[in-house]
Design a protein around this motif. Structure first.
Motif, PDB file in Angstrom:
ATOM      1  N   GLY A 142       0.834  -1.198   0.000  1.00 56.80           N
ATOM      2  CA  GLY A 142       0.000   0.000   0.000  1.00 56.80           C
ATOM      3  C   GLY A 142       0.867   1.246   0.000  1.00 56.80           C
ATOM      4  O   GLY A 142       1.856   1.307  -0.733  1.00 56.80           O
ATOM      5  N   GLU A 200       3.289  -0.325   3.280  1.00 53.51           N
ATOM      6  CA  GLU A 200       2.404  -1.172   4.084  1.00 53.51           C
ATOM      7  C   GLU A 200       2.222  -2.501   3.369  1.00 53.51           C
ATOM      8  O   GLU A 200       2.141  -2.546   2.145  1.00 53.51           O
ATOM      9  N   GLY A 201       2.132  -3.558   4.157  1.00 50.87           N
ATOM     10  CA  GLY A 201       1.818  -4.854   3.581  1.00 50.87           C
ATOM     11  C   GLY A 201       2.937  -5.500   2.801  1.00 50.87           C
ATOM     12  O   GLY A 201       2.683  -6.407   2.027  1.00 50.87           O
ATOM     13  N   LYS A 250       2.537  -0.265  12.841  1.00 49.67           N
ATOM     14  CA  LYS A 250       2.571   0.358  11.525  1.00 49.67           C
ATOM     15  C   LYS A 250       3.844  -0.068  10.803  1.00 49.67           C
ATOM     16  O   LYS A 250       3.835  -0.356   9.618  1.00 49.67           O
ATOM     17  N   ASP A 296       0.462  -9.202   6.604  1.00 48.71           N
ATOM     18  CA  ASP A 296      -0.864  -9.352   6.020  1.00 48.71           C
ATOM     19  C   ASP A 296      -1.890  -8.445   6.685  1.00 48.71           C
ATOM     20  O   ASP A 296      -2.915  -8.120   6.098  1.00 48.71           O
ATOM     21  N   LYS A 297      -1.607  -8.045   7.927  1.00 50.09           N
ATOM     22  CA  LYS A 297      -2.501  -7.090   8.589  1.00 50.09           C
ATOM     23  C   LYS A 297      -2.200  -5.664   8.146  1.00 50.09           C
ATOM     24  O   LYS A 297      -2.826  -4.713   8.604  1.00 50.09           O
ATOM     25  N   GLY A 298      -1.178  -5.500   7.301  1.00 51.75           N
ATOM     26  CA  GLY A 298      -0.925  -4.174   6.747  1.00 51.75           C
ATOM     27  C   GLY A 298       0.313  -3.465   7.267  1.00 51.75           C
ATOM     28  O   GLY A 298       0.565  -2.322   6.915  1.00 51.75           O
TER      29      GLY A 298
END
Ligand SMILES: Nc1ncnc2c1ncn2[C@@H]1O[C@H](COP(=O)(O)OP(=O)(O)O)[C@@H](O)[C@H]1O
Ligand SMILES: [Mg+2]
Lengths: 503, 356
Positions: free
Chosen positions: A254, A283-284, A422, A450-452
């Motif tokens: 992301g 992210e991710g 994060k 996988d949760k970002g």
């Protein structure tokens, strides 16, 4: 050829609360390499310490050169030709190599140490076995691999015909480890027998003649490299089938979370360790940082986590500049940090598991209110971490020092993962821990991705980098050699970059 | 729980017993009766209200001095500067005590105590701040500050703050005002109660607050403390200031509650006894109380022992030294062997020396 150089015969050793060796028998013959394989706590060190006379077995015999012996201490073993290189080196850092080698067995002339003679013998010895070393260098100036060579020479100097090495590759870089394996192989040509302890499957398959697998103090298998493979060995070690490489889905990157731009960081001696690095982590996704240790990884991680001030460049987290932020300011931004040295940074050894479970959260609600710790909340939290992250311990009140390495690491990971993350900075997250714990921690890191979460994974284990990363950055001499997509990366390609070679 | 307490006090208890047993031999060697001597010692320290008052008075500065060392230990530092911190506390408390008059006690006495506490805090804080900013070792700095404090307080009490009444030629301040004098409740000096309250407060802060958690983290593992976001330099500086404040309070209580003034040379050595107390208490603030009472009792009963049994009062110093030796010996041995020890139980006395 029927001579047995060294053997344990039905050896049993009980420590308070643990049966460290339970009826263990092993045998070493001249010119062969016996690998002892087992997870942390399996009893490998205990067994070799018994063979070396450091511990006395409760029952069973030690056999040296076909003769049952009663060892009263390491001196007994040394005088019978057994040499040992311990997990932690036993060297005197400010002394010279030659002095370290002859220490305790110095040639003397009229009551004085004959350093000339000592030096000659050391030079002769290192020539004979192809173990090159500068006899006049100070041990503290030598890299770890060389220090280990000093330890080996120390044993050979005392005319050892058996060499015991306890986890010798644990402290080495992949290259140093490979080199050691070939040196050991050469040593056996002279009839020397070697006992080699490790928990790395690849090494066992590469070097061993005979393999003995220990679990919970018992011998659970004996085999030979030709008769098994990595997953067979892993299964014997752990007692169930294990996944050596965790399944992972395709990353869904992301927004940019961490943006590092032209970052320059010095090491402790003031020399440039990180040389104008620029990269991003989204992210991710997991960005793996590969590299031989000592190429700036530590300084990079310390700069990103606020433990070291960069000399130049900028760092942004979620677009906000954090270049000179303190460790606490950065952690407040949702940054979790698994430190590379868990004993030094990760836990306070004398603190209970409960206290360690809030080591960097104690100042926040709900763990404290207006400066007063809430012990009930902390204890409940610790119990949750212990349960969820499978930390094997009799209670959360025991000191962290009583945990095994893998369990300490799970405690640290559990602590770091108990908030929404994060950005995760994972430095050598599975160093020195057993396969079961490695698998567990790898799964949890992927879960965070996988949760970002954005993940920066720094590891000296190439397999770990290749197995987890979505993109791979290779550091050499503080500089970024290249950033590869995981699909395009293989051992060879990354290995060359790690050595500073671009095609 | 109670087993772990037992294990903690086993060594100090054994040390006291061994110290007293060797004392028996020493008493016999002076052709005196150990039974008579020890009875006299106890009676002299506890026998009546006067004796008890003496014991509590002797114990009070020992508690403060012991805390000054124990608290610094918790942050991994060795505070040898209790003596200097106590002296500046004593002289500044006395100065406020005699220098102002016409204040009600509820203001004057606390003001004088606070003056002593602040002076001590500054004295300890200097060493802590130097350690935090330049890495200067607190042992060296506090030893040097002891000399500075000794000479400074000598000069202050001989010059600007000298007692000029009558034909006084001694370096001392005038007597403090009644409104700044610490009262006594029966046989219990209020200063002693203050010391006990402060000791309990120290324990609570160390064990139950986030600040205490930070102090202990720095003491046990400076790297992990830094990793967890604790400002290590600030903790070292502030803990040394608190340690100095505790010693300074001890000095203030001496001036305001025991001597009634500051007199050069009177408090010499008190600060150093804090090290004995802290070791005997194994750096536990609560343990400081019984340790100080024990030593206070021996000091209070020493003259009766000499009088009744004909034993030189220096015997008490010897016994104290022996106790200290026996307390310290296992710690020293363990420290030397610490690589092999499970370090969960050990008191990190070496921390102040080993780390820079
Ligand atoms: N000196 C000791 N005292 C008590 N327990 C010990 C001691 N040394 C090892 N143990 C215990 O014995 C078991 C085997 O340990 P060890 O031989 O060091 O395993 P390995 O070297 O295979 O990791 C572990 O449970 C460990 O905690
Ligand atoms: Mg081991």
């Amino acid at each position: 050829m029927s001579e047995v150089l060294l053997a344990a015969h039905n050896v049993t050793k009980q420590f308070p609360g643990v049966l460290a060796n339970d009826d263990v028998s092993v045998q070493l013959r001249p010119g062969r390499i016996l690998a002892l394989l087992g997870e942390n706590g399996a009893g490998k060190s205990t067994l070799v310490n018994i063979l070396f006379g450091m511990y006395r077995p409760d029952s069973g015999d030690v056999i040296i050169k076909n003769e049952v012996v009663d060892l009263h201490g390491p001196d007994d073993a040394i005088s019978r030709g057994i040499g040992m290189v311990h997990q932690h080196f036993q060297l005197v850092p400010p002394m010279r190599v030659v002095e370290n080698i002859v220490l305790g067995a110095e040639p003397s002339k009229r009551g004085l140490v004959d350093l000339e003679e000592a030096r000659n013998r050391v030079v002769e010895l290192s020539g004979r076995y192809g173990l090159e070393i500068d006899p006049d260098a100070l041990v503290e100036d030598l890299p770890v691999g060389m220090q280990q060579r000093v330890e080996i020479l120390k044993a050979l100097y005392r005319d050892a015909d058996v060499l015991i090495l306890d986890e010798p590759t644990g402290v080495l870089t992949p290259q140093e480890a490979d080199h050691l394996l070939s040196v050991l192989r050469e040593l056996t040509a002279t009839g020397l027998g070697i006992v080699f302890i490790t928990h790395k499957l690849r090494e066992v398959l590469a070097i061993a003649d005979d393999i003995v697998v220990l679990r919970n103090g018992r011998v659970v298998g004996e085999t030979k490299p030709a008769e098994t493979n990595e997953s067979g060995l892993a299964e014997m070690m752990v007692g169930r089938s294990v996944v050596l490489r965790v399944e992972k889905s395709v990353a869904q990157p992301g927004d940019v979370v961490l943006a590092v731009d032209e970052l320059e960081v010095n090491d402790d001696r003031g020399q440039i360790a990180v040389d104008r690095l620029s990269f991003e982590v989204r992210e991710g996704e997991i960005l793996g940082v590969a590299g031989v240790e000592g190429n700036g990884q530590r300084e990079l991680v310390e700069a990103i986590t606020g433990l070291r001030h960069p000399m130049a460049g900028t760092m942004r987290i979620d677009g906000e500049e954090v270049t000179n932020g303190s460790a606490r300011e950065i952690s407040k931004k949702g940054v979790a940090h698994i430190p590379e040295d868990r004993e030094k940074h990760g836990v306070v050894a004398v603190y209970s598991i409960a206290e360690n479970s809030v080591l960097n959260r104690y100042h926040r609600s709900p763990f404290s209110i207006r400066g007063v710790l809430r012990r009930d909340v902390i204890e409940r939290h610790a119990q949750e971490v212990v349960d969820e992250f499978d930390v094997r311990t009799p209670s959360i009140a025991v000191a962290a020092s009583s945990l095994s390495g893998g369990n300490k690491q799970k405690l640290i990971v559990g602590r770091e993962f108990s908030d929404d993350i994060k950005l995760l900075i994972a430095a050598q997250p599975t160093r020195g821990i057993d396969i079961g714990a490695i698998e567990f921690i790898h799964r949890r890191i992927l879960e965070q991705r996988d949760k970002g979460a954005a993940v920066l994974l720094v590891s000296a284990e190439l397999d770990e980098i290749l197995g987890l990363s979505d993109r791979i950055a290779v550091l050499y001499d503080g500089k970024l050699m290249d950033v590869l997509d995981a699909q395009d990366a293989d051992r060879e390609r990354v290995g060359l970059l790690m050595a500073g070679i671009t095609k | 729980m109670s087993r772990s307490i037992l294990r903690t006090i086993a060594i100090p208890l054994a040390a006291v017993v061994f110290g007293l047993l060797i004392g028996v031999v020493l008493i016999l060697s002076q052709n005196a009766s150990p039974a008579t001597a020890y009875t006299a010692l106890v009676v002299g320290g506890l026998g009546d209200a006067d004796a008890l008052l003496r014991t509590l008075q002797k114990a009070t500065p020992l508690i403060f001095g012991g805390l000054a060392v124990a608290v610094a230990f918790k942050a991994g530092m060795f505070n040898i500067g209790g003596q200097g911190q106590l002296l500046v506390g004593a002289v500044f408390a006395a100065a406020v005590g005699f220098g102002i008059d016409g204040l009600p006690m509820v203001i004057h006495l606390p003001a004088a105590l606070v003056a002593g506490a602040i002076a001590g805090a500054i004295w300890g804080g200097i060493a802590g701040a130097l350690k935090a900013t330049t890495g200067a070792h607190e042992v060296i700095v506090t030893i040097m500050l002891n000399f500075v404090a000794g000479n400074l307080t000598d000069w202050l009490s001989a010059n600007p703050w000298k007692d000029n009444s009558g034909n006084n030629i001694v370096a001392r301040t005038p007597l403090v005002e009644d409104s700044a004098t610490i009262p006594t409740l029966g046989a219990v000096p209020v200063g002693f109660l203050l010391a006990v309250v402060v000791a309990v407060a120290c324990w609570l802060v160390l064990e139950r607050t986030t600040y205490g958690f930070e102090v202990r983290s720095v003491g046990h593992n400076r790297n992990a403390a830094q990793y967890s976001g604790i400002k290590v330099g600030w903790i070292m500086a502030s803990t040394m200031a608190v340690a100095g404040m505790l010693a300074g309070l001890g000095g203030a209580v001496e001036s305001l509650g025991v001597d009634g003034r500051f007199e050069a040379g009177v408090n010499v050595g008190l600060g150093f006894e804090g090290i004995t107390i802290a070791l005997l208490a194994r750096a536990n603030p609560l343990g400081v109380i019984p340790a100080a009472l024990l030593v206070g009792l021996m000091e209070a009963g020493a003259s009766r022992m000499q009088f009744k049994a004909g034993v030189a009062p220096e015997l008490i110093d010897v016994i104290q030294a022996l106790i200290l030796f026996f307390v310290a010996a296992p710690i020293i041995i363990r420290w030397v062997l610490r690589m092999r020890e499970d370090n969960s139980e050990q008191l990190r006395l070496g921390a102040g020396w080993g780390q820079s």
